[in-house]
Design a protein around this motif. Sequence first.
Motif, PDB file in Angstrom:
ATOM      1  N   TYR A 117      18.197 116.144  33.045  1.00 13.21           N
ATOM      2  CA  TYR A 117      18.075 114.849  32.479  1.00 13.21           C
ATOM      3  C   TYR A 117      16.807 114.211  32.228  1.00 13.21           C
ATOM      4  CZ  TYR A 117      18.080 113.200  37.399  1.00 13.21           C
ATOM      5  OH  TYR A 117      17.881 113.164  38.639  1.00 13.21           O
ATOM      6  N   GLY A 140      22.395 112.986  28.983  1.00 10.35           N
ATOM      7  CA  GLY A 140      21.932 111.731  28.901  1.00 10.35           C
ATOM      8  C   GLY A 140      22.115 111.223  27.716  1.00 10.35           C
ATOM      9  N   LYS A 153      13.994 115.956  34.927  1.00 13.17           N
ATOM     10  CA  LYS A 153      14.474 116.162  36.284  1.00 13.17           C
ATOM     11  C   LYS A 153      15.801 117.078  36.185  1.00 13.17           C
ATOM     12  CE  LYS A 153      11.945 112.379  37.560  1.00 13.17           C
ATOM     13  NZ  LYS A 153      12.669 111.055  38.276  1.00 13.17           N
ATOM     14  N   GLU A 184      23.610 105.720  42.860  1.00 15.74           N
ATOM     15  CA  GLU A 184      23.909 104.200  42.517  1.00 15.74           C
ATOM     16  C   GLU A 184      24.415 103.211  43.643  1.00 15.74           C
ATOM     17  OE1 GLU A 184      23.248 101.250  39.542  1.00 15.74           O
ATOM     18  OE2 GLU A 184      22.781 103.201  39.561  1.00 15.74           O
ATOM     19  N   GLN A 228      25.144 111.363  41.354  1.00 18.76           N
ATOM     20  CA  GLN A 228      24.741 109.888  40.882  1.00 18.76           C
ATOM     21  C   GLN A 228      25.451 108.796  41.322  1.00 18.76           C
ATOM     22  OE1 GLN A 228      22.358 109.369  39.188  1.00 18.76           O
ATOM     23  NE2 GLN A 228      21.991 110.558  37.358  1.00 18.76           N
ATOM     24  N   LYS A 266      17.026 109.510  24.358  1.00 14.17           N
ATOM     25  CA  LYS A 266      16.015 109.771  25.499  1.00 14.17           C
ATOM     26  C   LYS A 266      15.239 110.990  25.227  1.00 14.17           C
ATOM     27  CE  LYS A 266      17.274 106.908  29.086  1.00 14.17           C
ATOM     28  NZ  LYS A 266      16.365 106.186  29.547  1.00 14.17           N
ATOM     29  N   GLU A 289      14.174 111.215  32.865  1.00 15.35           N
ATOM     30  CA  GLU A 289      14.195 109.862  33.551  1.00 15.35           C
ATOM     31  C   GLU A 289      12.626 109.577  33.717  1.00 15.35           C
ATOM     32  OE1 GLU A 289      17.128 108.133  36.664  1.00 15.35           O
ATOM     33  OE2 GLU A 289      15.418 109.298  37.903  1.00 15.35           O
ATOM     34  N   ASP A 290      12.388 108.325  33.530  1.00 17.74           N
ATOM     35  CA  ASP A 290      10.868 107.933  33.642  1.00 17.74           C
ATOM     36  C   ASP A 290       9.895 108.818  33.082  1.00 17.74           C
ATOM     37  OD1 ASP A 290      11.805 105.838  35.300  1.00 17.74           O
ATOM     38  OD2 ASP A 290      11.965 107.001  37.155  1.00 17.74           O
ATOM     39  N   GLU A 291       9.876 109.645  31.728  1.00 17.69           N
ATOM     40  CA  GLU A 291       9.498 110.271  30.914  1.00 17.69           C
ATOM     41  C   GLU A 291       9.194 111.551  31.605  1.00 17.69           C
ATOM     42  OE1 GLU A 291       5.924 107.902  29.893  1.00 17.69           O
ATOM     43  OE2 GLU A 291       6.997 106.240  29.184  1.00 17.69           O
ATOM     44  N   THR A 323       4.636 115.795  32.104  1.00 21.43           N
ATOM     45  CA  THR A 323       5.791 116.714  32.815  1.00 21.43           C
ATOM     46  C   THR A 323       5.685 118.079  33.009  1.00 21.43           C
ATOM     47  OG1 THR A 323       8.273 116.676  32.972  1.00 21.43           O
ATOM     48  CG2 THR A 323       7.414 117.036  30.576  1.00 21.43           C
TER      49      THR A 323
END
Length: 645
Positions: free
Chosen positions: A508, A355, A515, A532, A528, A359, A510-512, A341
Motif C-alpha cells: 500500500y 488502497g 509500504k 487504528e 490495520q 493513491k 502511504e506518506d508517498e 521510495t
Amino acid sequence: MLSITNLSFYFGSRALYDEASLHIKPKDRIGLIGANGTGKSTLLRLIVGEYTPDGGTISKSGDCTIGFLNQDLLSYESKESILIVAMQAFEREMVLQKKIDEVLHEMETNYRDELIDKLANYQEEFEALDGYTIQSKAEEILEGLGFKTEDLNTPLERFSGGWRMRVMLAKLLLQKPSLLLLDEPTNHLDLPSIEWVENYVRNYEGAVMIVSHDRFFLDNCVNAIVEVTGGKLNFYPGNYSFFIEEKALRNEIQKGAYENQQAKIRQTERFIERFKAKASKARQVQSRVKSLEKMDFVDDVIDETARVNFKFTLATQPGKNIFELQDVSKAYGEKRILTDTNSFISRGDKIALIGANGKGKSTLLRIIAGTEPIEGKRQLGHNVAFAFYAQHQLESLNIDNTLIEELREMGTDKTEAQLRSILGCFLFSNDDVFKKIKVLSGGEKSRVALAKMLLSEANFLLLDEPTNHLDMISVNILIQALQQYEGTYVIVSHDRFFVSEVATKIWYIEDEQIKEYPGTYDEYVNWQEEREANRKESAPVKTEKPAEVKPAKPQTSASDAERKQWQQKLKKVQQQVEELEKKVSTLEAKKADAEAQLADPKIYSDTQQFTKIQQSYEDIKKQLVQANDAWEEAMMEVESLEKMI
C-alpha cells in the motif's frame, strides 16, 4: 411492492426467462447473481420498463418509485459542478431555490407586498422540504464516495467515467427511491468507497436489488440472493455465504431425486422392452408407457464449479531478484505520488497492491512495467519476462480474429488441441473457439486477454483490476490459475475475496512511500484495525482552557410545601410515562402486524389493498416516533424531579 409473475423474455429464439416469478418486498436487500449472459442486467431493464416482456407481468404498487444505476451512465456529461449534478436529485427544492433567488433579486429594486407574500410562500415550502440541508446531504454522500471537498465545485466533464459513475450513484442515493436497482456498483469504486456503500445500503430505507460479482460486498449488505439460472429466478433467504451452503444442499437433494428418477425410468423401460410383445402383459405395458409420458422430469444438476486443468509453464526461470526500485520519485505537477521510495520483489512473491483511488496504484504498476517516466532507478532482475494486463488492453485484441486465432498469434508451439484446452479453462468450449472477438461481451474479452497473458509463459505478471466484468465462475477460474502459477505477480484489485485468495503480501502507498505487510489480506485487515485502535488510544487528549469556577451559591433545603408540589408533579408525570409506554407497545404491535401483511406476496396482487396497508404502515411509524419522543421527554422530566425531592 413489486411482483414479477410468469415472466418470459426472448433474445431471438433463446429464452432468457421462461415463466420466472419473484416478489420484492419493502426493505428487501437482494443480490442478483448468475453467470454472464443469463440476463441479470436484462431483468433490471425489464423492471424499469426499458424492455417489454414477451409473457407474464411486472406489476408495482402505485407509490413505488425506482432508481436505476447502470453502466450507460458512464457516458453522461455536464458542464455543471459535480455538487450541482448530485443536487439535481432534489428537483422541486432546486426549482424553489431558483424562484426565491429571483424574488430576492427583484425586491432589491421593487419592494412590493405581493413579492413579500410570494417569497414567504416559497420559503415556507422550501423549509417544509428541508431545502436548507440539501447541499450538506449532497456533500456528505459525494465525500463518502471518495471525492475531496475541493473537488465538489469541479465540472463533471473533467472526471473520468468511473468518477462520473460515482456522481450518478450519489444523485440516485439522494433521490431515495423505494426500489434501488444497482448494476455492478463496485466496478469503479475503491475499497473505502465500497465499504461506505455497504454501510449505506444496509441502512437504506427502501428495497435494494444489486447485480454484483463481489462476494464480500454481497455478504456484507444483502439479506437475500436471487440466482438467475435456467430461465428461472431462484430465491435464497440469506447472504452469499448462506446461498453457497443452501445451494449445495439443494443440489444434493436434486441430484438424489434425479438419480432415483433415472433408475425408475430405466426399470420401466426394461419392463416395457421385455414384455411389449406379450399379450398377457399388454395392460401393464401400456400403463407404464403412460406413466412415462406423464412424468415430471427432474433436471440433472449442472456443474458450475469449473476447474482449471492446464498447467501454465514459464519460458525461463528468473533469478532470485525479480525487480527493484531505488530512490524513486513520481509526481504529476504539484501532486506527489512517490518520494525517494525503495522497494524490492523476490521470486515467488504474490503481491496485492491495495488502497484508495488516487493513491497511485496504477501509476506504480506502469512504473514497474517501464511505461511511466520516473526520477530514480528501476531495475529488472536476470531472465525476468513480464506480461502486463490492464482493462485498456482489451482494445488491443484483434476483433476480426477468432478466439483460437487470437491465441495462436502468441507465437507459441501449442497445438490446436492444447489451445482449445486453455480456452476450455476459461469457459470457451466446442464451437465457441471459432467466435469472432468482436461478438464477445466485455467479460468474455477479459477472459480471452487473461488466457493470452497466461499463455505468454511470462514469469512476472502485472494485473490491473483483472476481475472487472468477470462473473463469479470466471473469477474462480482466475483464482485457480494464479494459485497454480509458479511465477511472481503484482495485482491491483478492489475485490477483497479475490485478494484474500491469491496474495501472500500486501503493498500500500502511504506518506508517498511503498509500504509492505508480509502476510495475507485477512491478516493485514486485522493488523490495520489494531493499528487504528492503538493510534486512537495514544492520540493526545485535547485540553481546553479550564472554565472559570464561580463560587457556589449556598444551598438551601427545599421547604415542605415545595417538596410536596414536586412530589405531586412527579406522580403526574410518572402516570404520563406509563400511558406512553402502553401507547408505544400498542403501536409496535400494530407496526409488526402491518409488516406481516406487507410481507405476504398475495397483497401485491391487490394494488388498492396494498396502498391502504402501506399508508397505514407509514402513519403508524410516524405515530410511533412521536410517542417515543414524548416518552423520552417525560422520562427526562421524571429524572429532573427526582433530583429536586
